[in-house]
Scaffold this motif. Structure first.
Motif, mmCIF file in Angstrom:
data_model
loop_
_atom_site.group_PDB
_atom_site.id
_atom_site.type_symbol
_atom_site.label_atom_id
_atom_site.label_comp_id
_atom_site.label_asym_id
_atom_site.label_seq_id
_atom_site.Cartn_x
_atom_site.Cartn_y
_atom_site.Cartn_z
ATOM 1 N N ILE A 6 0.837 -1.209 0.000
ATOM 2 C CA ILE A 6 0.000 0.000 0.000
ATOM 3 C C ILE A 6 0.868 1.254 0.000
ATOM 4 O O ILE A 6 0.603 2.217 -0.740
ATOM 5 N N ASN A 10 0.875 4.068 -2.927
ATOM 6 C CA ASN A 10 0.583 5.471 -2.597
ATOM 7 C C ASN A 10 1.779 6.367 -2.895
ATOM 8 O O ASN A 10 1.621 7.496 -3.382
ATOM 9 N N THR A 135 -8.249 -4.334 1.035
ATOM 10 C CA THR A 135 -8.402 -2.892 0.871
ATOM 11 C C THR A 135 -8.662 -2.569 -0.598
ATOM 12 O O THR A 135 -7.866 -2.947 -1.470
ATOM 13 N N TYR A 137 -8.483 -0.435 -3.697
ATOM 14 C CA TYR A 137 -7.631 0.668 -4.131
ATOM 15 C C TYR A 137 -8.364 1.471 -5.193
ATOM 16 O O TYR A 137 -8.754 0.925 -6.231
ATOM 17 N N ARG A 141 -6.818 6.969 -8.342
ATOM 18 C CA ARG A 141 -5.382 7.091 -8.078
ATOM 19 C C ARG A 141 -4.586 6.553 -9.274
ATOM 20 O O ARG A 141 -3.600 7.158 -9.708
#
Length: 313
Positions: A6, A10, A135, A137, A141
């Motif tokens: 992650i 990011n 999670t 995503y 993004r």
């Protein structure tokens, strides 16, 4: 492993966002030698223009209109403001662009208010790209990263494989010779400055739908953009991309690390002694994550003053 994946994702996306903003500044400095302190204001202006247009015409229209509008503003700034002080050196340019940044910030507050606006992405982009350890995503993004990569490839091809790129590079290195060959150097400079501003406007239009669009967004990102340009090497497009990714990754990992110097010394049995000293010894890395880009800049300048991919001289 979840934290690693992650944080890496990011960090890469944030780094690509930094590149989108810094690419225009790199282009402007590499071509004209102008350190534009108001460059982040063009980023903010792009976000607000996209918000205003998308409120009536939709997200995609705002995404197209914002860079065009900001590019025109940039061309006007170069033609009627910067060109008048360029002969007096960098100090006058910095003072002029610093004042311009303050004017843009106050103008945005007068028109849109001193609070975040509700700039939303298109509904077609509001879904999860994939799932990592449970999670989801966000695809948006990934979309920001795709836009940044396309921007880099397009700029590289334009500057290295087209006649326009040849003229731009000739005007950068030998402006008098390029002018003698019939090229209008002031028009080239104005066009490059407008293109750099348009790139910042596009970055604002893309990022403003995900990150908060507020009057402080230029201040929050402006200093880091200059760090990116310095670390990468003034005028180097590839250097800006590399520096952006490094800063993005370092910042992303630092935010989630709760280690301190005392924790590291505890591995060799000196943890209690280090904690007794207090101060920096017990300060967690996450609490000083905002200083990581500046520490990286200091390290790079000590080892390689021209930047990672900058030219000496």
């Amino acid at each position: 492993m979840e934290f690693f994946l992650i944080s890496t994702l990011n960090g890469v996306i944030f780094g690509l966002l930094l590149f989108m903003v810094s690419a225009g500044l790199t282009l402007i400095f590499g071509m004209m030698g102008v350190l534009n302190f108001a460059h982040a204001s063009f980023y903010m202006l792009g976000a607000y223009v996209a918000y205003a247009v998308s409120s009536t015409a939709g997200f995609w229209v705002g995404l197209l209109v914002a860079p065009v509008f900001v590019g025109i503003v940039g061309m006007l700034v170069e033609r009627f403001l910067l060109r008048r002080v360029h002969a007096f050196g960098h100090a006058h340019e910095l003072l002029l662009t610093f004042g311009l940044a303050l004017i843009v910030e106050e103008a945005v507050k007068l028109v849109f208010g001193d609070f975040p606006v509700n700039y939303q992405m298109a509904d077609t982009l509001r879904f999860a790209a994939f799932t990592v350890y449970g999670t989801d995503y966000p695809f948006y993004r990934v979309f920001m990263g795709i836009v940044a990569i396309v921007m880099f490839v397009a700029l590289w091809l334009l500057l290295s494989r087209t006649r326009i790129g040849i003229v731009v590079r000739a005007a950068e290195r030998l402006p008098q010779m390029a002018e003698a060959l019939g090229h209008n150097i002031p028009v080239v400079f104005t066009s490059v400055f407008g293109a750099g501003a348009a790139l910042a406007g596009l970055a604002g239009a893309v990022a403003g739908a995900f990150y908060p669009t507020n009057p402080n967004m230029a201040l929050e990102l402006g200093v880091i953009v200059f760090v990116v340009v310095v670390v990468g090497g003034l005028g180097s497009l590839q250097g800006s991309l590399l520096a952006s990714l490094l800063i993005g990754l370092f910042s992303s990992f630092a935010v989630g690390i709760d280690w301190s110097a005392a924790d590291l010394l505890a591995l060799v049995g000196l943890g209690d002694w280090a904690r007794s000293l207090g101060g920096l010894m017990i300060m967690q890395i996450s609490s000083i994550s905002a200083t990581i880009p500046f520490a990286l800049m200091l390290l790079v300048l000590l080892v390689r003053p021209a930047g990672l991919m900058g030219e000496r001289g």
